[in-house]
Design a protein around this motif. Structure first.
Motif, short mmCIF file in Angstrom:
data_model
loop_
_atom_site.label_atom_id
_atom_site.label_comp_id
_atom_site.label_asym_id
_atom_site.label_seq_id
_atom_site.Cartn_x
_atom_site.Cartn_y
_atom_site.Cartn_z
N UNK A 29 0.79 -1.22 0.00
CA UNK A 29 0.00 0.00 0.00
C UNK A 29 0.82 1.28 0.00
N UNK A 30 0.10 2.40 -0.10
CA UNK A 30 0.72 3.71 -0.25
C UNK A 30 1.45 4.17 1.00
N UNK A 31 0.92 3.84 2.18
CA UNK A 31 1.55 4.31 3.42
C UNK A 31 2.96 3.74 3.59
N UNK A 32 3.12 2.44 3.38
CA UNK A 32 4.44 1.81 3.47
C UNK A 32 5.33 2.29 2.33
N UNK A 33 4.74 2.43 1.14
CA UNK A 33 5.53 2.88 -0.01
C UNK A 33 6.09 4.29 0.22
N UNK A 34 5.30 5.16 0.85
CA UNK A 34 5.79 6.51 1.12
C UNK A 34 7.00 6.49 2.05
N UNK A 35 6.99 5.58 3.02
CA UNK A 35 8.14 5.46 3.94
C UNK A 35 9.38 4.97 3.20
N UNK A 36 9.18 4.14 2.19
CA UNK A 36 10.31 3.66 1.38
C UNK A 36 10.83 4.79 0.49
N UNK A 46 16.74 9.59 8.68
CA UNK A 46 15.71 8.57 8.47
C UNK A 46 14.71 8.56 9.63
N UNK A 47 15.19 8.65 10.86
CA UNK A 47 14.26 8.68 12.00
C UNK A 47 13.50 10.00 12.05
N UNK A 48 14.14 11.08 11.62
CA UNK A 48 13.50 12.39 11.62
C UNK A 48 12.30 12.44 10.67
N UNK A 49 12.42 11.81 9.51
CA UNK A 49 11.34 11.85 8.53
C UNK A 49 10.45 10.60 8.59
N UNK A 50 10.69 9.71 9.54
CA UNK A 50 9.91 8.48 9.72
C UNK A 50 9.93 7.60 8.47
N UNK A 51 11.14 7.28 8.02
CA UNK A 51 11.31 6.36 6.90
C UNK A 51 11.54 4.96 7.40
N UNK A 52 11.35 3.99 6.53
CA UNK A 52 11.56 2.58 6.90
C UNK A 52 13.02 2.20 6.73
N UNK A 53 13.55 1.47 7.69
CA UNK A 53 14.92 0.97 7.59
C UNK A 53 14.95 -0.29 6.72
N UNK A 54 13.97 -1.17 6.90
CA UNK A 54 13.87 -2.41 6.12
C UNK A 54 12.46 -2.54 5.54
N UNK A 55 12.37 -3.17 4.40
CA UNK A 55 11.07 -3.41 3.77
C UNK A 55 10.42 -4.61 4.45
N UNK A 56 9.15 -4.53 4.82
CA UNK A 56 8.46 -5.71 5.34
C UNK A 56 8.44 -6.82 4.28
N UNK A 57 8.36 -8.05 4.72
CA UNK A 57 8.36 -9.18 3.78
C UNK A 57 7.17 -9.12 2.84
N UNK A 58 7.42 -9.36 1.60
CA UNK A 58 6.35 -9.45 0.61
C UNK A 58 5.81 -10.86 0.60
N UNK A 59 4.65 -11.05 -0.01
CA UNK A 59 4.04 -12.39 -0.08
C UNK A 59 4.97 -13.36 -0.80
#
Length: 149
Positions: free
Chosen positions: A54-61, A89-102
């Motif tokens: 989804x868009x929320x996780x994608x924005x963090x990436x 990265x912590x300041x802008x709330x970005x993801x360090x690792x991508x969650x596992x995909x299906x």
């Protein structure tokens, strides 16, 4: 709205700095959400991440990759190990690792089991069941599952 326009908007909203290069989809990416290319400044993104998470996780990436981008052009530490990168990265709330995909969550292990004592073995590589036996009772090994590739 295309991908480059979206990345430009996120850059202005979250970083207050313009993104002046190109962003593109790269369906060959498997384990990463995106990639920054210092040589020409463009960004690649994994379309599977957007479609599955989804868009929320994608924005963090996108934020993660923009951290690399902006720090590189400011001549600061832009690599994962650098303090500047970690702080931004912590300041802008970005993801360090991508969650596992299906597609990644499927077991990558082969499971073998002894026919005599039911001892099980997990292996990444296939083993020759005619040559190898159980380490506990010397019984015959059979394969239980095969990962789907």
């Amino acid at each position: 709205m295309n991908l480059t326009e979206y990345v430009k908007r996120v850059s202005l909203e979250d970083f207050g700095r313009p993104f002046t290069h190109q962003a593109q989809w790269n369906s060959r990416l498997r384990t990463t959400g995106g990639r920054f290319f210092p040589k020409d400044g463009h960004l690649d993104f994994n379309p599977k991440v957007y479609n599955e998470l989804g868009l929320e996780v994608f924005r963090k990436i996108v934020r993660h990759e923009l951290c690399h981008y902006h720090l590189y052009f400011q001549k600061k530490g832009y690599r994962h190990k650098d303090r500047d990168f970690k702080e931004l990265l912590t300041e802008v709330d970005g993801l360090r690792y991508v969650p596992l995909l299906k597609t990644q969550s499927q077991s990558a292990y082969l499971v073998y089991q002894c026919q005599s004592c039911q001892q099980s073995y997990q292996r990444k590589r296939r083993i020759d069941t005619k040559r190898y036996r159980c380490g506990v009772c010397r019984g015959k090994l059979v394969i239980i599952n095969r990962p789907t590739d």
